[in-house]
Design a protein around this motif. Structure first.
Motif, PDB file in Angstrom:
ATOM      1  N   UNK B   4      -9.462  -8.318 -54.209  1.00 35.07           N
ATOM      2  CA  UNK B   4      -9.765  -8.073 -52.793  1.00 35.07           C
ATOM      3  C   UNK B   4     -10.930  -8.950 -52.363  1.00 35.07           C
ATOM      4  N   UNK B   5     -10.736  -9.603 -51.239  1.00 35.95           N
ATOM      5  CA  UNK B   5     -11.831 -10.339 -50.612  1.00 35.95           C
ATOM      6  C   UNK B   5     -11.949  -9.853 -49.180  1.00 35.95           C
ATOM      7  N   UNK B   6     -13.119  -9.467 -48.798  1.00 41.85           N
ATOM      8  CA  UNK B   6     -13.305  -9.012 -47.416  1.00 41.85           C
ATOM      9  C   UNK B   6     -14.605  -9.581 -46.880  1.00 41.85           C
ATOM     10  N   UNK B   7     -14.509 -10.208 -45.737  1.00 40.75           N
ATOM     11  CA  UNK B   7     -15.691 -10.736 -45.058  1.00 40.75           C
ATOM     12  C   UNK B   7     -15.668 -10.138 -43.656  1.00 40.75           C
ATOM     13  N   UNK B   8     -16.489  -9.126 -43.437  1.00 40.54           N
ATOM     14  CA  UNK B   8     -16.405  -8.317 -42.216  1.00 40.54           C
ATOM     15  C   UNK B   8     -17.574  -8.644 -41.296  1.00 40.54           C
ATOM     16  N   UNK B   9     -17.269  -8.909 -40.055  1.00 42.85           N
ATOM     17  CA  UNK B   9     -18.328  -9.071 -39.044  1.00 42.85           C
ATOM     18  C   UNK B   9     -17.893  -8.287 -37.804  1.00 42.85           C
ATOM     19  N   UNK B  49     -14.000   1.414 -43.980  1.00 44.25           N
ATOM     20  CA  UNK B  49     -12.973   1.744 -42.984  1.00 44.25           C
ATOM     21  C   UNK B  49     -12.440   0.482 -42.311  1.00 44.25           C
ATOM     22  N   UNK B  50     -13.296  -0.497 -42.159  1.00 43.45           N
ATOM     23  CA  UNK B  50     -12.837  -1.753 -41.547  1.00 43.45           C
ATOM     24  C   UNK B  50     -11.920  -2.495 -42.509  1.00 43.45           C
ATOM     25  N   UNK B  51     -12.272  -2.486 -43.777  1.00 44.77           N
ATOM     26  CA  UNK B  51     -11.390  -3.100 -44.785  1.00 44.77           C
ATOM     27  C   UNK B  51     -10.027  -2.400 -44.759  1.00 44.77           C
ATOM     28  N   UNK B  56     -11.333  -2.787 -35.546  1.00 46.23           N
ATOM     29  CA  UNK B  56     -11.150  -4.216 -35.323  1.00 46.23           C
ATOM     30  C   UNK B  56     -12.422  -4.957 -35.740  1.00 46.23           C
ATOM     31  N   UNK B  57     -12.253  -6.202 -36.155  1.00 47.15           N
ATOM     32  CA  UNK B  57     -13.418  -6.973 -36.579  1.00 47.15           C
ATOM     33  C   UNK B  57     -13.107  -8.456 -36.533  1.00 47.15           C
ATOM     34  N   UNK B  58     -14.190  -9.238 -36.533  1.00 43.05           N
ATOM     35  CA  UNK B  58     -14.026 -10.681 -36.685  1.00 43.05           C
ATOM     36  C   UNK B  58     -14.295 -10.963 -38.149  1.00 43.05           C
ATOM     37  N   UNK B  59     -13.357 -11.477 -38.847  1.00 40.59           N
ATOM     38  CA  UNK B  59     -13.547 -11.735 -40.266  1.00 40.59           C
ATOM     39  C   UNK B  59     -12.198 -11.804 -40.934  1.00 40.59           C
ATOM     40  N   UNK B  60     -12.213 -11.648 -42.236  1.00 39.91           N
ATOM     41  CA  UNK B  60     -10.960 -11.782 -42.957  1.00 39.91           C
ATOM     42  C   UNK B  60     -10.904 -10.775 -44.109  1.00 39.91           C
ATOM     43  N   UNK B  67      -3.608 -13.033 -46.891  1.00 40.41           N
ATOM     44  CA  UNK B  67      -4.424 -12.618 -45.751  1.00 40.41           C
ATOM     45  C   UNK B  67      -3.762 -11.418 -45.068  1.00 40.41           C
ATOM     46  N   UNK B  68      -4.449 -10.283 -45.034  1.00 37.25           N
ATOM     47  CA  UNK B  68      -3.879  -9.078 -44.425  1.00 37.25           C
ATOM     48  C   UNK B  68      -4.710  -8.621 -43.223  1.00 37.25           C
ATOM     49  N   UNK B  69      -5.525  -9.523 -42.721  1.00 39.14           N
ATOM     50  CA  UNK B  69      -6.461  -9.159 -41.652  1.00 39.14           C
ATOM     51  C   UNK B  69      -5.753  -8.528 -40.455  1.00 39.14           C
ATOM     52  N   UNK B  70      -4.594  -9.065 -40.096  1.00 36.56           N
ATOM     53  CA  UNK B  70      -3.916  -8.601 -38.885  1.00 36.56           C
ATOM     54  C   UNK B  70      -2.979  -7.419 -39.153  1.00 36.56           C
ATOM     55  N   UNK B  71      -2.850  -7.026 -40.389  1.00 32.67           N
ATOM     56  CA  UNK B  71      -1.924  -5.925 -40.697  1.00 32.67           C
ATOM     57  C   UNK B  71      -2.518  -4.574 -40.298  1.00 32.67           C
ATOM     58  N   UNK B  72      -1.685  -3.650 -39.783  1.00 24.98           N
ATOM     59  CA  UNK B  72      -2.187  -2.293 -39.523  1.00 24.98           C
ATOM     60  C   UNK B  72      -2.445  -1.574 -40.849  1.00 24.98           C
ATOM     61  N   UNK B  73      -3.172  -0.475 -40.825  1.00 23.97           N
ATOM     62  CA  UNK B  73      -3.538   0.214 -42.080  1.00 23.97           C
ATOM     63  C   UNK B  73      -2.342   0.526 -42.975  1.00 23.97           C
ATOM     64  N   UNK B  74      -1.217   0.915 -42.350  1.00 22.27           N
ATOM     65  CA  UNK B  74      -0.067   1.344 -43.163  1.00 22.27           C
ATOM     66  C   UNK B  74       0.626   0.189 -43.864  1.00 22.27           C
ATOM     67  N   UNK B  75       0.279  -1.039 -43.498  1.00 22.87           N
ATOM     68  CA  UNK B  75       0.916  -2.208 -44.112  1.00 22.87           C
ATOM     69  C   UNK B  75      -0.001  -2.904 -45.112  1.00 22.87           C
TER      70      UNK B  75
END
Lengths: 325, 347
Positions: B4-9, B49-51, B56-60, B67-75
Motif C-alpha cells: 500500500x502506498x498512500x500520499x494524502x493531502x 478513513x481517507x485511505x 475526498x482528497x488530493x493525492x494518491x 492506482x485506486x485513488x478514484x475508486x469508491x470504498x467498496x471497490x
C-alpha cells in the motif's frame, strides 16, 4: 420517619404497572362519580390534586410535585373534554350512525385517503429525509420549505395547493378540485413534514461508521441503504408514516378548500360513491344536525382512528418504550 | 513488494471546528503491519478513513502497484476494523461476518474465522449482547472474511479493558502476520508490540517514520521522544548532565547548541537545527540507578509500583527523569544515576 429514598423504594417494590393501572382505575372511578352527580368540575380539581399527591409519593421532591401539578393543568385542558365527549354520547345514536352506510363510506374515506397521503409522504419524504440527515449546501432553505406547512393556516395550505396544481397550475392535465388526487395532495401538503422529520431523526441516529463499515466491505450506496441504513431507520419511517396518517385524518381546512366532497371507488359497494372527508362530514353534520348528531359521527371516527393507531403502535413496539425509572 | 502506498493531502472542515489539514504519506510493504502512532487529534484516523475512500482528497492511493485513488470504498478491497466496532446491530454475529462475502469472488468461511478467533459460540447472538472484546473479534472476523488486500485498523484495542486488550493484541499479531495492515493507535505499547514499521503523526503531518527500534530508541524530536515514553532532558536546565556528557566526549562544544554531538543518530544532526540540540532523549529502562561510579547524583521524588518493577521519578539540577528499579528506593534519598552513552540521543 422514612427518608425520601426509602419512600421511593417502598413504592417501586409495588411495581410500576400495577401502580399505573391503579391510578387509571381511580381516575375513572372519580370521573364517573363526579359526572354522575352532575359535578364534572370536581373531577378537574381531583386530577390536579391526585397528580400532586402521586408525584409526592413517587418522588417526594418539591420540584417534581410542582412540574407534575403544572402538567396536570394541561391534562385537565386536554383530557377532561375528551372524557366528557365520550361520557355524553347517546349510545342509541352512536349505534344508529354506526349502522348507517353513508357513515361507513365517510369512515372508509377517512382512513383510506390519509393512508394514500401518508404513503405519498413517505415515498418522497424518506429520500429527502436521508439527504437532510447527511447534509448538503442550501439545506436550511429546504428545511424551511419542509416545515412551512406546520405554520401555514390549513385553509391557506388548501389555497396554495389549488394555486399550484389546480386550474392554471403546474399540471393542467390533472384535476385536483373536488377529486381524490386533490384531497391526497392537500393531505400530503400538511402531513409530509411529520414523515420527513421523523425519518430524518431516525437516519441521524444511525452511527455513520455503520455505513462506512458496509461500504468498505463491499456494498455500494444502494446496497448499504437496503441492508443497513433502511432497516435501522425503519421504525422512524413507520413512526413518521403513522404521524403523517394521523395528521391527514384530522385535516379539515386544506381538504375543505381543495376537495369538499370527492368521488372514489368504494370496494364494499363495488361502485364509485361520493362523500366527504370525515372532519368535513362532521363539520357539515354539526351545521345541519347539531352537536349531538355530529358528536356520534365524531365518536366513531375517534374510535376507528384510535384503534388503528394502537394497532400500529403495538405492531411496531420493540419494548424499549419506558417511563420514569 | 509494496502493498500500500498512500500520499494524502486534504483539508477537513467539521462544523464549528477550525479546518484541519492532513498532509501525510505512508508506504507499507506486502504482509507488513504499519502502525500510525500519534496523540488524539493528530489526524491519524482521518488519514485512515481517507485511505479507505471515505473522504475526498488530493493525492494518491495505490495497492500492489494499482492506482485506486478514484475508486469508491467498496471497490478498494480493504477490510476495516473500527474502534467502536461498528457491527450491524440488526444482524447476528454470523450475518455480520458474512456481510461482505457476497461482494467478493473469494472469501473465507465465517464459521471457520469465528472459530479461529475463539468466538464461534457467539454466531447466533446479536452484537448488542456481546462484550467489547467479543465485538472486536467479530469485527476482525468481518474484515478478514473478505480476504482484504489491506487491513485498516482504527484503534481497535482502545475501548477494551487491559486484560482483554492484551489478549486481543496477541491474537491480532497472529492474524495479521501474513496480511498487509495499517494500524492506527495512540498506544505506544501496542505500536511496539505489533509494528513492523511505525509512522508518527502530529498535527496532520508525519514527524518520524522507521522501524520500532528507530522510533523508540532514536526519536528525532522531543515530541516523538515524549510520546514514545522516553525521558526528554533539556540540557540547558541539566548542566551536570551536560558536563558529564561533554567531559566524556572531551568536547565542550558538543552540547552547547552547536548542532552536533557524539550521540547523533544516523549523522542527521544537520537536519535538526541548533534549537533542538539542547535536548537529549533516553528511555527510562536505560537509566541505571545506584551504580558505584554513577554519572551524577539525583533525589528520589516518587516511586510508583508497576507490575514487576517500580517507576521512579528522580530530580537533579532543574530537571526530572523517570527510571525503573526492581527494588524501590526510599523517597527523599539520594541515589546515583548512570546514563549509558549508547542510549542517549539528541532529539
Amino acid at each position: 420517619m422514612a427518608t425520601g429514598t426509602e419512600r421511593r423504594l417502598e413504592i417501586s417494590a409495588v411495581g410500576r404497572t400495577p401502580l399505573v393501572i391503579a391510578f387509571v382505575v381511580v381516575q375513572a372511578l372519580a370521573f364517573t362519580a363526579a359526572y354522575s352527580v352532575g359535578q364534572p368540575t370536581w373531577y378537574a380539581y381531583f386530577i390536579v390534586g391526585s397528580t400532586a399527591v402521586t408525584a409526592y409519593a413517587l418522588d417526594g421532591t418539591s420540584f417534581t410535585v410542582a412540574t407534575a401539578t403544572a402538567g396536570s393543568l394541561l391534562m385537565v385542558a386536554l383530557g377532561l373534554p375528551l372524557f366528557m365527549f365520550v361520557a355524553r354520547q347517546t349510545p342509541s345514536l352512536v349505534v344508529e350512525k354506526a349502522l348507517n352506510p353513508d357513515v361507513h363510506r365517510v369512515l372508509y374515506l377517512g382512513v383510506y385517503g390519509p393512508l394514500l397521503a401518508a404513503l405519498l409522504s413517505l415515498l418522497c419524504g424518506v429520500p429527502l429525509a436521508h439527504l437532510l440527515a447527511k447534509g448538503f449546501s442550501g439545506q436550511p432553505l429546504v428545511e424551511s420549505l419542509v416545515d412551512l406547512p406546520l405554520v401555514v393556516p390549513h385553509s391557506v395550505a388548501g389555497i396554495i395547493v389549488l394555486f399550484g396544481f389546480g386550474e392554471g397550475g403546474a399540471f393542467p392535465q390533472f384535476s385536483v378540485l373536488g377529486t381524490m388526487i386533490g384531497m391526497v395532495l392537500a393531505m400530503a401538503f400538511v402531513s409530509a413534514p411529520y414523515a420527513v422529520n421523523a425519518s430524518r431523526e431516525a437516519f441521524e441516529a444511525i452511527d455513520e461508521r455503520l455505513e462506512y463499515a458496509s461500504r468498505v466491505h463491499g456494498a455500494n450506496k444502494w446496497e448499504t441503504f437496503r441492508r443497513v441504513t433502511g432497516p435501522l431507520a425503519v421504525r422512524g419511517m413507520i413512526t413518521g408514516g403513522v404521524l403523517a396518517w394521523a395528521r391527514a385524518v384530522s385535516e379539515f381546512g386544506a381538504v375543505a378548500v381543495v376537495a369538499y366532497s370527492v368521488t372514489f371507488f368504494y370496494p364494499f359497494a363495488g361502485e364509485e360513491v361520493t362523500t366527504k372527508h370525515a372532519p368535513v362530514f362532521v363539520y357539515n353534520t354539526y351545521l345541519q344536525g347539531g352537536l349531538e348528531e355530529s358528536g356520534a359521527v365524531a365518536f366513531l371516527l375517534l374510535a376507528v382512528s384510535a384503534a388503528i393507531f394502537l394497532v400500529v403502535r403495538y405492531l411496531t413496539d420493540d419494548g424499549t418504550a419506558g417511563g420514569m425509572p | 513488494m509494496t502493498g500500500l502506498t498512500a500520499d494524502i493531502r486534504s483539508t477537513f472542515t467539521a462544523d464549528g471546528a477550525e479546518p484541519f489539514t492532513v498532509d501525510a504519506a505512508i508506504e507499507v510493504e506486502s504482509d507488513e503491519t504499519c502502525v500510525v502512532l500519534g496523540p488524539s487529534g493528530s489526524g491519524k484516523t482521518l488519514l485512515l478513513e481517507t485511505v479507505a475512500g471515505f473522504h475526498e482528497h488530493a493525492g494518491v492511493v495505490m495497492t500492489n502497484g494499482t492506482d485506486i485513488t478514484e475508486r469508491p470504498p467498496e471497490k478498494r478491497g480493504f477490510g476495516f476494523v473500527f474502534q467502536d466496532y461498528a457491527l450491524f446491530p440488526h444482524m447476528t454475529v454470523r450475518e455480520n461476518v458474512e456481510y461482505g462475502t457476497r461482494y467478493r469472488e473469494s472469501s473465507r468461511d465465517a464459521d471457520e474465522l469465528l472459530s479461529e478467533l475463539g468466538v464461534a459460540h457467539l454466531a447466533e447472538r446479536n452484537p448488542p449482547t456481546l462484550s467489547g472484546g467479543e465485538k472486536q473479534r467479530v469485527a476482525l472476523a468481518r474484515a478478514l472474511a473478505i480476504r482484504p488486500s489491506v487491513m485498516l485498523l482504527d484503534e481497535p484495542l482502545a475501548a477494551l479493558d487491559v486484560p482483554t486488550r492484551q489478549a486481543l493484541r496477541d491474537d491480532l499479531a497472529d492474524v495479521l502476520a501474513d496480511v498487509t495492515a495499517v494500524h492506527v493507535t495512540h498506544n505506544r505499547t501496542t505500536a511496539r508490540a505489533i509494528a513492523d514499521r511505525i509512522v508518527v503523526m502530529q498535527d496532520g503531518q508525519v514527524v518520524q517514520r522507521g522501524t520500532p527500534e528507530d522510533v523508540f530508541e532514536r526519536p528525532q524530536s522531543p515530541m516523538v521522544a515524549r510520546f514514545t515514553g522516553s525521558n526528554v532532558i533539556d540540557l540547558s536546565a541539566a548542566h551536570t548532565l551536560r558536563r558529564v556528557l561533554d567531559d566524556d566526549t572531551g568536547s565542550q562544544a558538543r552540547f552547547d547548541g552547536s548542532g552536533r554531538s557524539p550521540f547523533d543518530h544516523d549523522g542527521e544532526a544537520d537536519d535538526i537545527g541548533t534549537d533542538a540540540a539542547d535536548h537529549v532523549a533516553i528511555r527510562p529502562e536505560a537509566i541505571r540507578l545506584d551504580d558505584a561510579d554513577g554519572d551524577l547524583s539525583a533525589t528520589v521524588e516518587r516511586v510508583v509500583r508497576e507490575d514487576a518493577t517500580n517507576r521512579v521519578t528522580l530530580a537533579f539540577d532543574d530537571v526530572t527523569v523517570e527510571a525503573f528499579a526492581s527494588s524501590p528506593p526510599v523517597v527523599g534519598t539520594e541515589t546515583s544515576l548512570t546514563f549509558p552513552r549508547d542510549r542517549v540521543h539528541r532529539c
